[in-house]
Design an enzyme around this catalytic site. Structure first.
Site, PDB file in Angstrom:
ATOM      1  N   HIS A  71       0.855  -1.191   0.000  1.00 61.38           N
ATOM      2  CA  HIS A  71       0.000   0.000   0.000  1.00 61.38           C
ATOM      3  C   HIS A  71       0.891   1.241   0.000  1.00 61.38           C
ATOM      4  CE1 HIS A  71      -2.175   3.230   2.353  1.00 61.38           C
ATOM      5  NE2 HIS A  71      -3.064   2.968   1.422  1.00 61.38           N
ATOM      6  N   HIS A  92       1.551  11.050  -2.090  1.00 66.09           N
ATOM      7  CA  HIS A  92       0.310  10.873  -1.353  1.00 66.09           C
ATOM      8  C   HIS A  92      -0.423  12.198  -1.379  1.00 66.09           C
ATOM      9  CE1 HIS A  92      -1.821   9.094   2.423  1.00 66.09           C
ATOM     10  NE2 HIS A  92      -2.511   8.920   1.316  1.00 66.09           N
TER      11      HIS A  92
END
Length: 589
Positions: free
Chosen positions: A125, A171
């Site tokens: 992830h 991110h």
């Protein structure tokens, strides 16, 4: 003798331990040795058959093992002249060698010709993050490390760069610094198959305009060339197999048309903080079971779930990138409408559904069998909740027991949850693909499927004897665990699996021993041994403070070899110690 300074004026002296064969090893040797001092090939063959469960062992196999032992013990000068025999020390060396006597087989042995949806897949992830989820650097280095460990699913979070003419990986809506997409793709190409030949899946979290999606398509084709696999039809009724996809790269994301139908991006929950959780301690808090997870998540705001694949509003006004869409092998989507609707299978199309760990836990409480039925043909990906800003992880067993193929983890973190992940994918030769047990793939005669909450009878019982441990005296400084005396080790041992199988037990504490000899046996009744992991942790008892961490490992129960075996021990980050290992015995009854 070893000495430790005590206060200023005194020195405490302790006898320096040398590793000696435990009584059980001596007894096994003496029962088979010709004259009590030597064991020949026939005696070793009997030991392999009767104690180690190797029914097909031959005298030739035993002779080969003896030759390996002699070479490794630098006795090659004896050559072929002397008779192939073992002393007690040779026999003990063999049993306590991870190379010669491992606890489980290292070869790929599962059927790899079934559809990809029939396998659990080693999944990362936010694979580009070097640390926490809010402010760490983005880099290709953690991607390379993950691939070297055998991770098969790499996630890239794509955003337009500051001038909107190229693609950054970062991110989104955080302080993380970007890394260039092309750099990540090139690193994936270089390291994709160093640990395993089986396919690498790149999951793309896409926040791009159609023109940048088209640019991504060009980059992917130019970078991977013939390594890239994609379907020749928009309608895929069954995923290809890992065997067919050997040495191939495949993409998984939402087709662009999905963005036209989805709602606008939700901001991540502002309650995220940088506070240190218990999981940041030496080895992480205990892995929560399903009941505990449900109770925890019910207290949290549902809006803290950031859907990894939410879109950017700018995409809604433009047409999708056609070539980009055709490169997607595993087409993804998020739940629309009710969960039960999202879990309805389409016979004409297989797909991937993504759920957060909270969504999974709540779904497991009310729709557990629907999850299992969905994952028989379709892919289910689970990702960490948004509040795990320090890159901690969750209990992967909840996903696996419901058939979820992609249980996505923050590989740059550490703690007990990640140890389970590492242990689970030691199975099947560590190739990153583990075949799901038949009960997760097939319906019963009346259409019923496996129910993770059902109370199943005990199918198998595992007996584990922990004989001894060694290697800390070689890998650690004399005062690492205690400044004034040798360490006081104990071992915790137990099972991770379905809730009814989960338990932890421990040995007694042995004081002032660098080479502890516990010689204790534990029994574990297993209802679902196919999903069970044997958990092993070694701690050093500290009367005044928190016990020190001394190593850990997790082993897939289904892969354990019966008999007396060597179990190597790993540090808290999952790296194997150079010397630390345990001698254990496994028996199935």
């Amino acid at each position: 003798m070893g000495s430790y300074k005590y206060c200023i004026c005194f020195t405490r002296k302790f006898k320096w331990d040398e590793a000696q064969p435990p009584p059980a090893v001596k007894a096994a040797f003496n029962s088979l040795a010709d004259d009590g001092s030597h064991m020949g090939p026939e005696q070793l063959r009997r030991f392999l058959v009767e104690t180690q469960g190797d029914a097909g062992a031959t005298v030739a196999d035993a002779e080969r093992i003896i030759e390996q032992i002699r070479k490794l013990r630098n006795r090659i000068h004896l050559g072929k002249i002397s008779r192939p025999i073992l002393t007690l020390e040779d026999f003990y060396y063999y049993l306590f060698s991870d190379e010669l006597n491992p606890a489980f087989q290292s070869q790929i042995h599962h059927d790899m010709s079934a559809p990809v949806s029939h396998y659990f897949i080693f999944t990362g992830h936010n694979s580009y993050l070097t640390g926490n989820q809010l402010s760490s650097d983005c880099s290709d280095v953690p991607i390379v490390k993950a691939l070297q460990r055998g991770v098969r699913v790499i996630e890239l979070d794509m955003w337009p760069n500051s001038t909107n003419d190229d693609i950054d990986i970062l991110h989104g809506r955080t302080l993380t610094s970007p890394v260039d997409l092309l750099k990540c793709l090139n690193s994936i190409k270089e390291f994709a198959f160093v640990a395993s030949e089986y396919p690498v899946v790149i999951t793309l979290e896409d926040h791009l305009t159609p023109d940048l999606q088209a640019k991504v398509a060009e980059m992917v084709i130019d970078t991977f060339g013939d390594m890239l696999y994609y379907p020749n039809s928009d309608h895929v009724t069954e995923f290809p197999s890992p065997e067919l996809l050997k040495k191939k790269i495949i993409l998984s994301t939402k087709p662009p048309k999905e963005y036209l139908e989805s709602k606008s991006f939700k901001e991540e929950n502002k309650s995220q903080t940088g506070k240190t959780s218990n999981e940041e301690e030496a080895w992480g808090k205990e892995v929560p079971d399903l009941k505990t997870a449900i109770e925890t998540y019910e207290q949290e705001d549902n809006n803290s779930d950031h859907d990894d694949e939410d879109d950017d509003p700018q995409q809604k006004s433009q047409a999708p990138a056609l070539q980009y869409k055709h490169l997607i092998t595993i087409r993804a989507g998020k739940p629309k409408g009710s969960l039960i609707d999202a879990l309805k299978a389409d016979p004409n199309n297989v797909r991937r559904l993504s759920l957060s760990e909270q969504q999974l836990t709540k779904a497991a409480a009310t729709h557990g069998t629907d999850l299992v039925r969905f994952t028989q043909k379709n892919m289910l990906r689970i990702y960490p909740r948004g509040t795990r800003v320090r890159s901690s992880n969750y209990n992967p067993m909840i996903g696996w027991m419901h058939g979820a193929q992609m249980v996505a983890f923050n590989m740059q973190g550490y703690g007990r949850s990640l140890w389970l992940m590492h242990g689970f994918f030691r199975a099947n030769g560590g190739c990153g693909y583990v075949k799901k047990p038949d009960f997760l793939l097939k319906e019963g005669s009346h259409g019923e499927v496996f129910d993770p909450k059902a109370n199943y009878p005990v199918k198998k019982t595992l007996k584990v004897r922990v004989y001894m441990g060694d290697g800390w005296r070689l890998d650690f400084k004399k005062t690492h665990f205690d400044a004034y005396s040798p360490p006081d080790f104990y071992t915790k041992i137990g099972i991770a699996g379905v809730p009814a199988d989960c338990i932890m037990k421990k040995t007694r504490v042995l004081e002032d021993k660098w080479v502890p000899l516990w010689d204790e046996e534990f029994t574990f009744p297993l209802r679902v041994p196919e999903l069970a992991l044997l958990r092993v942790e070694v701690h050093e008892y500290d009367m005044s403070e928190k016990d020190d961490f001394a190593g850990q490992t997790c082993l897939p129960v289904a892969e354990l070899r019966p008999g007396i075996r060597t179990v190597p021990i790993f540090d808290r980050k999952g790296l194997k110690f150079k010397s630390v290992k345990l001698l254990m015995r496994f028996e199935f009854v």
